[in-house]
Design a protein around this motif. Structure first.
Motif: not given
Lengths: 387, 387
Positions: A214, A217-218, B215, B218-219, B235-236, B239
């Motif tokens: 993941y 891909k992010q 995550p 990182q979004d 999305h983050g 996740t």
């Protein structure tokens, strides 16, 4: 340096206390390889190395299949002054558990090997130049499976005139290859040793593996796998390798390797401040990232996720094919491929009337004990190979 | 719907088999709250609810402290037609292990509670409007600690004239609060029950928690926490919640809840195809994400990472303060806060001459058994509370 520093510590220790067995990397090519999923890769090239001497009957061969982050460098050194020998040097060599005075031990780089930029690794995968286009394959490289890894190894053995294996032994993803060998070619495999392994990947393990893919891909730099001109998705790759390291190490070992200060004042004052253990882990992962390719990690994740013994709809039924004497060796503290997975695999074999023994590897490193802790079960392994 | 669906299944079952205890959410405000790190939050508001009757001596009080993804809704229903009661309804109620015919049971939303958008949650955190600016705090909200959570609860109890606690009982992050209560206010806490808990967070657990935060950070939509006008980093957040769910569930339960088809053809043909178990997990996480705030998750991660009993340099020494009778209740299959952490905490207490009992919660759900599996240890809990 393709091993965690903790592993390196062990290897340096062994290195200092044993005479180096010098080994040489060799190259094997298949002009046109058809994958299990019906795609053609032309050519396939992989590296391999061997320890000991092949006897005239060619019946003293032990195949070693490597783990996710590993390479074919299972034992010995390339040069006397190498800082560390191959990962299983504690159990492979003259007079050791896998005795190179008796056996011809052979080890092969897998397809899509992670360590593309290790000068001693030869592999074919998304980072390879596709001769048809003159460009790296990137995501046009086909999905490959554990079955494909086995077929490449078999082609090499065929080319050497080797028709029987005294044993196939592999750790973790190497255990998948070893089990697939024994399932697919029961007449060729006399003994099977899945170390920290399993005959199947379940939903839990597949999702855990997806969490390694993941962050790659992010990372915007991943660019759908098309980054060979612009540079690797370093941040995502380092994160993925950080997760891989943590998931492979039991908390007891992890806390020794990455100790946390009892208080970190900055963390109390600033929500954006970074945890020191997380930083240490990332720095360590960054060293490994220098040798690895992000797309190759994605392909290794997929190959692992898809593994079921026999690569079909019923892995339990496939295990019925096995005629090899079998020894499962899970690590007691493994939180990645749980001892319960080895136990379940073994139980299925026993219910089908197969001989399947079971010995746990003790230690504080968890899954990693299957790499660094094998000396503790060397005697059991020797006895099994002598049966 | 703030529980995993697996939990909801249990709750619906209980719901169908027991008379609902109706409860009401109440609001508690502190005009100006000074955090442990010396920052001021003005005002702090939290929600709370209670079950049973406070006796005239005000000495029949049991405080319940909630877990990371939880709220103060520990038992009962707000309306007869609620689909599910509070998370520990199996053990809190008339005649149950925590018997509301005898005890006045009180439960409080923490600061930075994850479930900001649950209409039954009242909390103060980065998503709260800062009266000084008229804008949400975002990352200007100070780092808060388990000690702060305890101080807010204490202020509420003080306002109610409650000076003694028959017991403090909490699961997971709730165990941290419970232990902090007993360490900080030994004269007020007669019994302590850390469920699926620990008196410390080590480097391994802190890094595992960091993986929940990663995550979100990182979004790109996270935007350094400044997203209240542009929309959440969905999305983050999804996740992060997927990771939280997986880490809280033992593989046995996980494989039941998110079964993997034996073969997924698309995965063999397309490296970008998505694993069905991963998709199921994300869909489930997306439902929870609808009630949660991404920044609040980051603050809960930090509060958890910083926990050491006593919130100072030596958690072992701090445990010497405890005078409460103590019962550690880890879950046998817990892979997040390992039974070994409860055992170590208990051993430290015993070495300091403290009474500390130990009962494991059996089950297939791992960490989550401390939420959904408590009925299995109800008798041991009752006996302990009667001591």
């Amino acid at each position: 340096m393709k091993y965690p520093l903790i592993v390196l510590g062990f290897l340096l220790f062994w290195s200092a206390t044993s005479q180096a067995m010098l080994v040489e990397k060799q190259r094997f090519e298949i002009a046109e390889f058809t994958t299990e999923n019906g795609k053609i890769i032309a050519p396939v090239q992989v590296g391999w190395e061997a320890y000991g001497e092949l006897n005239s009957d060619k019946d003293n061969v032990i195949l070693i299949t490597h783990f996710f982050s590993g390479t074919s460098h299972a034992a010995g050194k390339y040069h006397e002054d190498d800082p560390a020998p191959g990962y299983w040097d504690a159990i492979i060599g003259p007079g050791k558990a896998i005795d190179t005075d008796r056996y011809y031990v052979i080890s092969v780089d897998t397809l899509v090997n992670a360590n593309v930029y290790d000068p001693n690794v030869i592999t074919t995968g998304p980072a390879t130049i596709n001769p048809a286009s003159g460009q790296p394959y990137g995501l046009s490289f086909p999905v490959v499976t554990i079955g494909d890894f086995v077929e490449v190894q078999k082609a090499l053995l065929d080319s050497l005139g080797i028709e029987k294996l005294h044993a196939v032994i592999g750790a973790s993803m190497g255990s998948f290859q070893a089990i697939e060998w024994a399932t697919r070619y029961p007449d060729k495999v006399e003994r099977l040793v899945p170390v920290i392994g399993s005959a199947y990947i379940d939903a839990w393990a597949a999702v855990r593996l997806e969490r390694w893919a993941y962050p790659i891909k992010q990372d915007p730099a991943w660019n759908q796998g098309d980054y060979y001109e612009t540079g690797q998705p370093q941040h995502g790759l380092i994160t993925a390798l950080s997760y891989i390291i943590q998931d492979a190490v039991h908390p007891t070992g992890f806390n020794l390797r990455y100790p946390a200060p009892s208080t970190e004042k900055a963390l109390h004052q600033d929500i954006t401040a970074s945890l020191s253990a997380w930083q240490q882990l990332r720095e360590h992962a960054a060293v490994r990232a220098g040798f690895q390719d992000a797309n190759h990690i994605l392909y290794l994740v997929r190959a692992s996720q898809l593994f079921r013994a026999g690569m079909g709809d019923d892995w339990k039924k496939s295990l019925e094919n096995i005629t090899a004497k079998t020894l499962f060796m899970p690590a007691t503290g493994d939180q990645l491929l749980l001892p319960a997975m080895s136990q379940y695999s073994r139980n299925v074999m026993q219910q089908a009337g197969k001989a399947a023994e079971y010995v746990e590897i003790p230690g504080i490193w968890g899954h990693l004990d299957g790499v660094v802790g094998m000396a503790a079960v060397a005697e059991e392994l020797t006895d099994f190979l002598n049966q």
